[in-house]
Design a protein around this motif. Structure first.
Motif, mmCIF file in Angstrom:
data_model
loop_
_atom_site.group_PDB
_atom_site.id
_atom_site.type_symbol
_atom_site.label_atom_id
_atom_site.label_comp_id
_atom_site.label_asym_id
_atom_site.label_seq_id
_atom_site.Cartn_x
_atom_site.Cartn_y
_atom_site.Cartn_z
ATOM 1 N N LYS A 174 0.239 4.048 1.561
ATOM 2 C CA LYS A 174 0.313 4.724 2.664
ATOM 3 C C LYS A 174 0.068 3.499 3.887
ATOM 4 C CE LYS A 174 -4.822 5.399 2.491
ATOM 5 N NZ LYS A 174 -5.980 6.299 2.790
ATOM 6 N N TRP A 175 0.474 3.894 5.063
ATOM 7 C CA TRP A 175 0.196 3.145 6.461
ATOM 8 C C TRP A 175 -1.299 2.682 6.662
ATOM 9 C CZ3 TRP A 175 -1.372 3.168 11.161
ATOM 10 C CH2 TRP A 175 -1.035 2.224 12.135
ATOM 11 N N SER A 229 0.880 -1.168 0.000
ATOM 12 C CA SER A 229 0.004 -0.060 0.019
ATOM 13 C C SER A 229 0.772 0.990 0.052
ATOM 14 C CB SER A 229 -1.061 -0.079 1.320
ATOM 15 O OG SER A 229 -1.495 1.143 1.163
ATOM 16 N N GLU A 231 7.133 -0.115 6.402
ATOM 17 C CA GLU A 231 7.689 0.834 5.402
ATOM 18 C C GLU A 231 9.062 0.452 4.992
ATOM 19 O OE1 GLU A 231 8.162 5.573 4.334
ATOM 20 O OE2 GLU A 231 8.588 4.875 6.436
#
Length: 451
Positions: free
Chosen positions: A19-20, A17, A35
Motif C-alpha cells: 500500500k502507498w 509495500s 506504484e
C-alpha cells in the motif's frame, strides 16, 4: 483474466509495500513511493563454472585475472592494474565532470589494442559522440557507437558484434521490456543491472557503466546496484576547476584507497603523474593560516596545501564552512584547541579549504589543520621555514603517529622541503639527513617549535 498485481516501491532505497505510504519506513524519505506492476520472479543467474557442491578452500584453484590495459596509467592504478575481463565497473560523478570523456578515451585505447569495443549511449546521438571523439582524437575502426535505450536490442548488438569491452552511458536511461515502470526507476535499474551482470559473466565481456548522482553527491538508484558490480569509481572535482580526482569506492580486484588525478584540458583529460607538484605549484611562500600537509592515498603519498581563516563574529551561531574535509573532524580539532590551548573559537567564523579540490579522508592532516587554525586565530605567520606537517590529533591533545610516514618523508625530500613536523613516535623510526625532522608528542609543543 489474470489480475494485475501492483506494489509501491521507494525510488530512493527500493523498499516495497503493498500500500502507498507518504514516508518510506526504511530510508525516511517523503513522497518517494511509486506504484509499479509487480514483475514475475526471474530465475537466479548461475555461472556455468559454478558448482553447488561445497569444496574445501584448499582444493579450490585460484589464479591471476586477465586484465585489459586502458592506456591511461591513472585509471589502471585506480582499478588495480587494468580492467579485469568479465568484470562490471560503475563510475559516478556530477554532471559535466568528465565521465563520458574519460570513457570515450578509454574505449578508443582498448579498441586499438584488443579489438572491438561497443559504446552504448542512451543520452546522446551517434553524431554528438563523434563530435566529441574528433575533439579528443579518440578514433578507431574497432570502436562502434550505438544510441539505444532498449536493453533487449543492446543484447542483440552485443551478440552480433562480440565486443571485448562495452560502455553503458548511462544505466538510468535503459529500460527492459515487460517492466511497466519508467527508465531510472528502482525496478528498471535492478533488472537492467542483473541482465548486464549475466551478459558480462556468460560472454566474458568487461562492462563500464555510468550512473547518475543525487544533489547530495550520492549514487542515484537502489543500493543493489553497488552490490552487483565488481568496482565502484567516483569522479570528483569542481566543473569550473581544472583538476579531477578518480577515487575507488569498491574494488573486488584491488585496493579501495587509490586515487587517480587528471587535468581537464581542451583535448580531454590529461593524466597527472606528480599530484604533489600540481597541488603545490601556486604556492610561492608561507602565509598566515596556510600549511602544507602530507597524506596517503592508497600507496601514493601526496602533499597538498590546506588553508584556514578565523575571523571574529557577532553572530549567535558562528559559521563553520569547509571544503575538502569532514565538518565533524574540524569541530573535533576546534574543541581540542579550545580545551588544551585556551584558544577561543566560540565567537569566530571558521573557514577551511583544501587547495586543488582534493577531498581528504583519514587523520593525516589533523596536525597541519591545527597549525593553520592557530596561525589564523592569532594572526601570526609561521616562523619555521619551508615545512610540512603530518600527524593525528587525539582528544587529550596528544599527537598520534600515522602509518606510511616514511613514504611521506621521501615525497617531501623529493619536493624540496627542508623541515617536517611529525609525531615523535614516527620520528624514531625514520633515518634521513636530507630533511630536518621535528618530532612532537602534544599540541602544546607546537607553539614553541612552530611559531
Amino acid at each position: 483474466m489474470t489480475k494485475i498485481k501492483t506494489v509501491f516501491t521507494c525510488q530512493k532505497c527500493g523498499y516495497q509495500s503493498p500500500k502507498w505510504m507518504g514516508k518510506c519506513p526504511n530510508c525516511n524519505s517523503w513522497n518517494s513511493m511509486v506504484e509499479e506492476i509487480k514483475s514475475p520472479q526471474h530465475e537466479t543467474f548461475r555461472h556455468p563454472e559454478f558448482s553447488s557442491t561445497p569444496k574445501s578452500i584448499n582444493n579450490i584453484k585460484s589464479g591471476e585475472y586477465e586484465r585489459l590495459d586502458t592506456g591511461i596509467m591513472e585509471l589502471n592504478r585506480v582499478v588495480g592494474g587494468g580492467i579485469v575481463r568479465g568484470s562490471i565497473t560503475l563510475i559516478s560523478g556530477a554532471p559535466g565532470i568528465g565521465k563520458s570523456t574519460l570513457l570515450l578515451q578509454t574505449a578508443s585505447n582498448i579498441a586499438k589494442k584488443y579489438g572491438r569495443v561497443l559504446y552504448v549511449s542512451g543520452e546522446e546521438s551517434e553524431e554528438q559522440i563523434k563530435m566529441r571523439a574528433d575533439r579528443l582524437k579518440a578514433l578507431s575502426d574497432d570502436l562502434f557507437i550505438v544510441s539505444e535505450n532498449n536493453l533487449d536490442r543492446i543484447e542483440k548488438h552485443i551478440e552480433k558484434n562480440k565486443p571485448t569491452f562495452v560502455v553503458i552511458d548511462s544505466i538510468q536511461t535503459l529500460f527492459k521490456e515487460g517492466i511497466s515502470s519508467a527508465p531510472g526507476s528502482v525496478s528498471q535499474v535492478r533488472e537492467v543491472s542483473n541482465d548486464i551482470m549475466r551478459m558480462g559473466k556468460e560472454r566474458n565481456i568487461s562492462f563500464f557503466i555510468v550512473a547518475h548522482v543525487t544533489k547530495q553527491g550520492e549514487l542515484a538508484g537502489p543500493r543493489v546496484l553497488e552490490h552487483i558490480v565488481d568496482t565502484v569509481l567516483s569522479f570528483e572535482g569542481e566543473r569550473t576547476g581544472e583538476f579531477r580526482v578518480l577515487r575507488t569506492v569498491k574494488n573486488r580486484f584491488g585496493t579501495t584507497s587509490e586515487i587517480g588525478v587528471f587535468e581537464m584540458i581542451e583535448d580531454g583529460l590529461r593524466e597527472i603523474r606528480n599530484p604533489s607538484g600540481v597541488f603545490l605549484e601556486e604556492r610561492t611562500s608561507q602565509k598566515e593560516g596556510s600549511v602544507v600537509i602530507g597524506i596517503m592515498e592508497g600507496r601514493r603519498p601526496i602533499l597538498v596545501e590546506i588553508q584556514a581563516l578565523v575571523s571574529q563574529t557577532r553572530a549567535v551561531i558562528p559559521r563553520r564552512t569547509v571544503v575538502g574535509i569532514d565538518t565533524s573532524r574540524l569541530n573535533l580539532i576546534l574543541a581540542v584547541l579550545e580545551k588544551k590551548l585556551k584558544i577561543p573559537f566560540y565567537n569566530c567564523d571558521v573557514y577551511v579549504n583544501v587547495v586543488g579540490g582534493l577531498k581528504l579522508d583519514g587523520t593525516f592532516g589533523d596536525l597541519g589543520l591545527a597549525i593553520a587554525l592557530i596561525s589564523s586565530a592569532r594572526a601570526k605567520e609561521i616562523v619555521l621555514d619551508n615545512f610540512l606537517a603530518v600527524g593525528e590529533i587525539g582528544l587529550t591533545g596528544e599527537v598520534r603517529p600515522v602509518s606510511y610516514c616514511g613514504r611521506i618523508v621521501n615525497e617531501a625530500e623529493k619536493m624540496g622541503f627542508k623541515n617536517i613536523i611529525l609525531p615523535y613516535r614516527n620520528k624514531e623510526k625514520i633515518n634521513t639527513n636530507k630533511i630536518n625532522t621535528i618530532g612532537i608528542s602534544s599540541l602544546k609543543e607546537v607553539l614553541n617549535k612552530v611559531f
